[in-house]
Design a protein around this motif. Sequence first.
Motif, PDB file in Angstrom:
ATOM      1  N   ILE A 100       0.841  -1.208   0.000  1.00 21.05           N
ATOM      2  CA  ILE A 100       0.000   0.000   0.000  1.00 21.05           C
ATOM      3  C   ILE A 100       0.869   1.248   0.000  1.00 21.05           C
ATOM      4  CG2 ILE A 100      -1.690   1.334   1.322  1.00 21.05           C
ATOM      5  CD1 ILE A 100      -2.819  -1.302   2.365  1.00 21.05           C
ATOM      6  N   LEU A 101       1.934   1.220   0.804  1.00 24.44           N
ATOM      7  CA  LEU A 101       2.860   2.355   0.835  1.00 24.44           C
ATOM      8  C   LEU A 101       3.458   2.596  -0.550  1.00 24.44           C
ATOM      9  CD1 LEU A 101       5.469   3.221   3.529  1.00 24.44           C
ATOM     10  CD2 LEU A 101       6.213   3.064   1.167  1.00 24.44           C
ATOM     11  N   GLY A 102       3.866   1.525  -1.220  1.00 18.73           N
ATOM     12  CA  GLY A 102       4.442   1.657  -2.562  1.00 18.73           C
ATOM     13  C   GLY A 102       3.453   2.227  -3.555  1.00 18.73           C
ATOM     14  N   THR A 103       2.214   1.777  -3.475  1.00 19.72           N
ATOM     15  CA  THR A 103       1.171   2.289  -4.371  1.00 19.72           C
ATOM     16  C   THR A 103       0.918   3.768  -4.118  1.00 19.72           C
ATOM     17  OG1 THR A 103       0.089   0.117  -4.421  1.00 19.72           O
ATOM     18  CG2 THR A 103      -1.226   2.016  -5.091  1.00 19.72           C
ATOM     19  N   ALA A 104       0.817   4.146  -2.851  1.00 20.36           N
ATOM     20  CA  ALA A 104       0.532   5.546  -2.496  1.00 20.36           C
ATOM     21  C   ALA A 104       1.647   6.479  -2.945  1.00 20.36           C
ATOM     22  CB  ALA A 104       0.322   5.662  -0.985  1.00 20.36           C
ATOM     23  N   THR A 159       2.635  -6.242  -4.883  1.00 27.17           N
ATOM     24  CA  THR A 159       3.135  -4.863  -4.896  1.00 27.17           C
ATOM     25  C   THR A 159       4.209  -4.680  -3.844  1.00 27.17           C
ATOM     26  OG1 THR A 159       0.916  -4.124  -5.545  1.00 27.17           O
ATOM     27  CG2 THR A 159       2.465  -2.442  -4.829  1.00 27.17           C
ATOM     28  N   GLY A 160       4.014  -5.316  -2.680  1.00 27.14           N
ATOM     29  CA  GLY A 160       5.010  -5.230  -1.620  1.00 27.14           C
ATOM     30  C   GLY A 160       6.334  -5.854  -2.018  1.00 27.14           C
ATOM     31  N   LEU A 161       6.280  -7.013  -2.710  1.00 21.58           N
ATOM     32  CA  LEU A 161       7.499  -7.653  -3.196  1.00 21.58           C
ATOM     33  C   LEU A 161       8.217  -6.744  -4.193  1.00 21.58           C
ATOM     34  CD1 LEU A 161       6.339 -11.352  -3.806  1.00 21.58           C
ATOM     35  CD2 LEU A 161       7.633 -10.445  -1.859  1.00 21.58           C
ATOM     36  N   MET A 175       3.678  -0.101 -10.079  1.00 22.46           N
ATOM     37  CA  MET A 175       3.183  -0.455  -8.749  1.00 22.46           C
ATOM     38  C   MET A 175       1.685  -0.220  -8.630  1.00 22.46           C
ATOM     39  SD  MET A 175       6.010   0.266  -5.798  1.00 22.46           S
ATOM     40  CE  MET A 175       7.205   1.286  -6.623  1.00 22.46           C
ATOM     41  N   VAL A 176       1.206   0.846  -9.266  1.00 27.31           N
ATOM     42  CA  VAL A 176      -0.236   1.102  -9.259  1.00 27.31           C
ATOM     43  C   VAL A 176      -0.954  -0.008 -10.013  1.00 27.31           C
ATOM     44  CG1 VAL A 176      -2.054   2.708  -9.938  1.00 27.31           C
ATOM     45  CG2 VAL A 176       0.129   3.595  -9.110  1.00 27.31           C
ATOM     46  N   MET A 177      -0.390  -0.442 -11.141  1.00 26.73           N
ATOM     47  CA  MET A 177      -1.027  -1.473 -11.953  1.00 26.73           C
ATOM     48  C   MET A 177      -0.947  -2.847 -11.289  1.00 26.73           C
ATOM     49  SD  MET A 177       0.072  -0.313 -15.842  1.00 26.73           S
ATOM     50  CE  MET A 177      -1.081  -1.450 -16.636  1.00 26.73           C
TER      51      MET A 177
END
Length: 476
Positions: A43-47, A245-247, A233-235
Amino acid sequence: MNKVRTIFANMSWLMISQIITSVCAFVWTILTARYLGVSDYGILGTATSFSVIVIVVADLGVTTYITRSISVDYNVEAEYLGNALSLKLILSVLYLAVVIFISYLLGWDNFTILITFLFAIESLIKSFYNLLFASFQAHEQMKYQAITNTLLNVLTLVFIVMICFTDFGLLGITFAYIAANLIGLIYCIAALTKHIIVPKLLFDLKFFKKLIIAGIPFALTTLFYTLYYSIDMVMITQFSTTYATGLYNSTYKLINVLTLFYTIYSAVIFPVMSKLFKQGKDMLRLSFVKSIKYLSMITIPIAVATFFYAGDVIYLCYGNQYADADSVLKILVWTVCFLFVNGACSMILNASHKETSVTKIYSLAAVFNAGLNLCLIPYFSAHGAAFATVMTDVLILILEMYMISKINQLPDRHLIFDLIKIIIASAVMGGVFYLVNMSLWLAIPVGVIVYLIVITLIKFFDNEDKLIIKQILGKA
């Protein structure tokens, strides 16, 4: 000679700052990933990725345009900087509204939207001090930029360490980033006011229009650049899982640590290139060629070593819960090599007033990357995103070299020979890793020694390189 010494002095300040920054970033990346776990780290990466993509709305390329303009003529600084600050304040409101609107449109849950909004505020703060950095770069006074970066990164680490001893989770981590960047911005304003210029808000609507029109090519370049580096990362979140996404984010953070040196180099070299274009194209070409040579000398062996020890690196940094990320890192690490070379190509095109060409290249790259991600992520998840990023870098290199050839700045065969020597030395080092089963800690010094020996034996440094070294040391 004075120019070389100035460049070296700025590089030294930023290098010291970046060493501290890299260590801090490395530590807080590990702490944050371990503290949050794979899904929340996703989630952090996406944000962060989403807020970085949309931040172009709050800048519109004004920062890059101002850096180039002030580098050439200091007399326009007050007018340019004052109007740019006012314009960014207005655009900031639009930026935050766009972030909220698109987040809801993507169907994210309320917690993800909240974290994304808060990281948008953090990106906004960064956008303001990056604008102020334009003055430091134009005056080649990167000392204060270095201090700002050091301050905010040390504070980020301190605040994150404090959060890791609480139960505030991802929300607490987010506020740690915001607080550190806000303090960094305050120092940046104070340093600029004391040493260079007092920033004053100016509201000239005609000048706003001029800044927007001039900045649009840079804005589009930045947008497409961030799209192909951050949209993945969003995709992944949209088409796979937050775990994937976390990986991907964990490997991407390691890549960011490796690429921080490019941030230093571009901050120092871009204003210089802009001046060299005005003074003489021969010096511009020399700067370009040496940029590729020296940057490749560092990045290619790092990529080779990381490929062989990806599993050890992931385990050392993140522990067993991120074990699946090692195969992603083996693919993504090659972006480091292309990023540095492509970055040097973009700098020479921007310095040569060919920013529209760079914009077109990155627009094609963004579309290409998004298309590949759309095809690969649903089937290969994070591995597909990593492969798409590398292939996009290859496309950018081909297109930028073509455009450089059209302005007669294409390097001659000597650079190709230099790159071949780097590849040979890196391959020999990799061969040693393959044949001899060594631990990571033993491989590091052995790899460095083997690489330096081969580089020396094949006579990598020519007379021109030796002269540059002597000029830096003040012996020529």
